[in-house]
Every structure is written in structure tokens, then in C-alpha cells.
Design an enzyme around this catalytic site. Sequence first.
Site, PDB file in Angstrom:
ATOM      1  N   ARG A 268     -18.713   8.777   7.041  1.00 33.52           N
ATOM      2  CA  ARG A 268     -18.952   7.409   6.590  1.00 33.52           C
ATOM      3  C   ARG A 268     -18.284   6.395   7.496  1.00 33.52           C
ATOM      4  O   ARG A 268     -18.873   5.364   7.829  1.00 33.52           O
ATOM      5  CB  ARG A 268     -18.462   7.254   5.148  1.00 33.52           C
ATOM      6  CG  ARG A 268     -19.322   7.982   4.138  1.00 33.52           C
ATOM      7  CD  ARG A 268     -18.750   7.843   2.746  1.00 33.52           C
ATOM      8  NE  ARG A 268     -19.537   8.599   1.779  1.00 33.52           N
ATOM      9  CZ  ARG A 268     -19.140   8.865   0.536  1.00 33.52           C
ATOM     10  NH1 ARG A 268     -17.960   8.399   0.115  1.00 33.52           N
ATOM     11  NH2 ARG A 268     -19.901   9.554  -0.282  1.00 33.52           N
TER      12      ARG A 268
ATOM     13  N   ASN B 135     -20.083   3.463   9.561  1.00 37.36           N
ATOM     14  CA  ASN B 135     -19.691   2.054   9.432  1.00 37.36           C
ATOM     15  C   ASN B 135     -19.459   1.422  10.802  1.00 37.36           C
ATOM     16  O   ASN B 135     -19.837   0.279  11.051  1.00 37.36           O
ATOM     17  CB  ASN B 135     -18.411   1.942   8.605  1.00 37.36           C
ATOM     18  CG  ASN B 135     -18.617   2.294   7.144  1.00 37.36           C
ATOM     19  OD1 ASN B 135     -19.737   2.292   6.646  1.00 37.36           O
ATOM     20  ND2 ASN B 135     -17.532   2.611   6.453  1.00 37.36           N
TER      21      ASN B 135
ATOM     22  N   TYR C  83       0.823  -1.214   0.000  1.00 35.08           N
ATOM     23  CA  TYR C  83       0.000   0.000   0.000  1.00 35.08           C
ATOM     24  C   TYR C  83       0.860   1.268   0.000  1.00 35.08           C
ATOM     25  O   TYR C  83       0.355   2.363  -0.233  1.00 35.08           O
ATOM     26  CB  TYR C  83      -0.925   0.043   1.223  1.00 35.08           C
ATOM     27  CG  TYR C  83      -1.924  -1.086   1.327  1.00 35.08           C
ATOM     28  CD1 TYR C  83      -2.088  -2.029   0.307  1.00 35.08           C
ATOM     29  CD2 TYR C  83      -2.706  -1.222   2.466  1.00 35.08           C
ATOM     30  CE1 TYR C  83      -3.003  -3.053   0.422  1.00 35.08           C
ATOM     31  CE2 TYR C  83      -3.623  -2.255   2.584  1.00 35.08           C
ATOM     32  CZ  TYR C  83      -3.765  -3.169   1.565  1.00 35.08           C
ATOM     33  OH  TYR C  83      -4.673  -4.193   1.694  1.00 35.08           O
TER      34      TYR C  83
ATOM     35  N   SER D 204     -12.689   4.039   4.314  1.00 39.44           N
ATOM     36  CA  SER D 204     -13.305   5.284   3.864  1.00 39.44           C
ATOM     37  C   SER D 204     -12.395   6.420   4.278  1.00 39.44           C
ATOM     38  O   SER D 204     -11.743   6.364   5.324  1.00 39.44           O
ATOM     39  CB  SER D 204     -14.695   5.475   4.490  1.00 39.44           C
ATOM     40  OG  SER D 204     -15.221   6.744   4.096  1.00 39.44           O
TER      41      SER D 204
ATOM     42  N   HIS E 234       0.590 -11.816   2.271  1.00 36.77           N
ATOM     43  CA  HIS E 234      -0.480 -11.130   1.549  1.00 36.77           C
ATOM     44  C   HIS E 234      -1.225 -12.037   0.563  1.00 36.77           C
ATOM     45  O   HIS E 234      -2.454 -11.982   0.452  1.00 36.77           O
ATOM     46  CB  HIS E 234       0.102  -9.922   0.808  1.00 36.77           C
ATOM     47  CG  HIS E 234      -0.878  -8.824   0.576  1.00 36.77           C
ATOM     48  ND1 HIS E 234      -0.512  -7.517   0.421  1.00 36.77           N
ATOM     49  CD2 HIS E 234      -2.227  -8.823   0.477  1.00 36.77           C
ATOM     50  CE1 HIS E 234      -1.571  -6.766   0.232  1.00 36.77           C
ATOM     51  NE2 HIS E 234      -2.631  -7.537   0.258  1.00 36.77           N
TER      52      HIS E 234
END
Length: 268
Positions: A230, A234, A43, A225, A101
Site C-alpha cells: 500500500r 501511495n 506518538y 500505512s 502540534h
Amino acid sequence: MSEKLKLPEIGFGTWQMDDTKAKECVSQAIKDGYRLVDTAMRYHNEAGVGQGVKASGIDRAEVLVSTKLRGGDQGKDQAKRAFYASLRNLGLDYVDIYYIHWPLPRLGLYLESFETILELKEKGLVKHAGVCNFPNKYLEEIHKRFDIYPEVNQFELHPGYPQLDWVKFCQERDIPVQGWGVIGRGRGLLEKPEVKQLAEKYDCSPASICISWAKKRNISSIVKSTTRQRWQANLNNSNADLNNSEMEILDNLDFPRTSKDPEIDEEY
């Protein structure tokens, strides 16, 4: 024997965030109540995630931080080097969950890599040894080699792609299941009429319906998010008590897998 991993019902995902956004969002999300933050070497935001964890002001022991070994770093020695690089990026003393991963069977290195994670666990640098996207036969190979199963398996799960047999296999062997892509990764799941109708019925967001669907099956969800309203919804508004017929409707939505096949390759 290490303490059994207790996964929160929902964790904060950071895929596609850069370091700056990750620091900002992770810090605030933890302040808002998230207690699991998920990142990965692939990432490219581990530094921002680690900074966000520190900036939250919440005791480090209260927050689970997970990261992942990328495919190109599999192998006994390389996995160790990669882990220490992730630890430096995060700026932390240990990682709560370290995952492989993707299994990448064509490389044939996932058993060596898992052995390295177990060695890092012995040193206290990793609290829990996990895997992502590992089909059942690779879980069995790990068990055959080490006489243990991974402490968590994270894989794609969402309405329309419930992976019921995979979930059952893991849960029967006491492997906690963690779902990613639970709200569809922005590819239209939340716009499905069936999801929107249930959201209206239960007075919550469509995303909350998907998270409630996972909760009903004792699956921990990783949801991302960058919008505070949001992520608060959640976390705090995902308690729709879906009945069996509603669960079946969601199971059978026309919304297939969004990622590559873990039997073949890794996605990233």
C-alpha cells in the site's frame, strides 16, 4: 536566511505505530523512495523512527525527519527541554522540521514556543520551524510577533473536507500546506462510491485518488500505512490527472472532519 523548505509530494506517517513497527516500516519505506518521515512526541515512537532512518542506509541529508511539540510541553523553557528529549529519542543530530502540534489558545503559549523553535533553528538543531493545525488568526499572530510566517502548516485535509479558504490563505502567504488525514484515517473515505469509481477510471487505488486530489492543489500529503504494497502504491501510483469536475465532486463528498477543533483543544 535558511534554505526554503521543499516538501515532497508525499511523506510517510507513523501515527499509531510502536517503536518496533516504526523502525521496520520507516527503514523499508525510505528504501522504497520516501524522503519525509513524520512523527511526534505524542506518538511515542520517536526512537523507532530514528532507528529506522539510520537502518535505511540512505544518507541522512536526503531524508526530512519531522517531529512535534506536544501541548503539555508548550512554553519557552519547557519547549526547549521537550525538543532535546525528542532529539535524544530520535538519536539524530538535528530535526528537519519541528512543529508546534496544536495551537492550544487556552494556554496562550504558542508564541513563546515558536520563539524557542526559532532559537533552536539559529543553533542548527532545527532546519525549519513549522506548525500543525494552526488557523489563520494564529498564523497572523506569529507574523505580527516575529515578522515571519511558519515555514509549513500541517492540518487535516481530505476529500469532503478540503479547507479551501485555509489552504488559499496559507499559499497566498507562501506557507507550504501539508495535509494529514488525506485518505480518511480508516473511517470510510476510501469506500465512498465516488472515490472508488475514480480509482477504477484511473486504474489506481482509492487512496491514490485522494493523494492525487491533494497534489492537484499543491498540497503535500502525510499518509500512513504499515503494509508495504500500500505505501508503495501511495508513493508511485498517485498521479491521476483529475479534472475540475472530478475535483469538485471530491471536494463535496459527505465526509467531514475526523479530528477535534483546533480552536478548542488538541486531539491527543
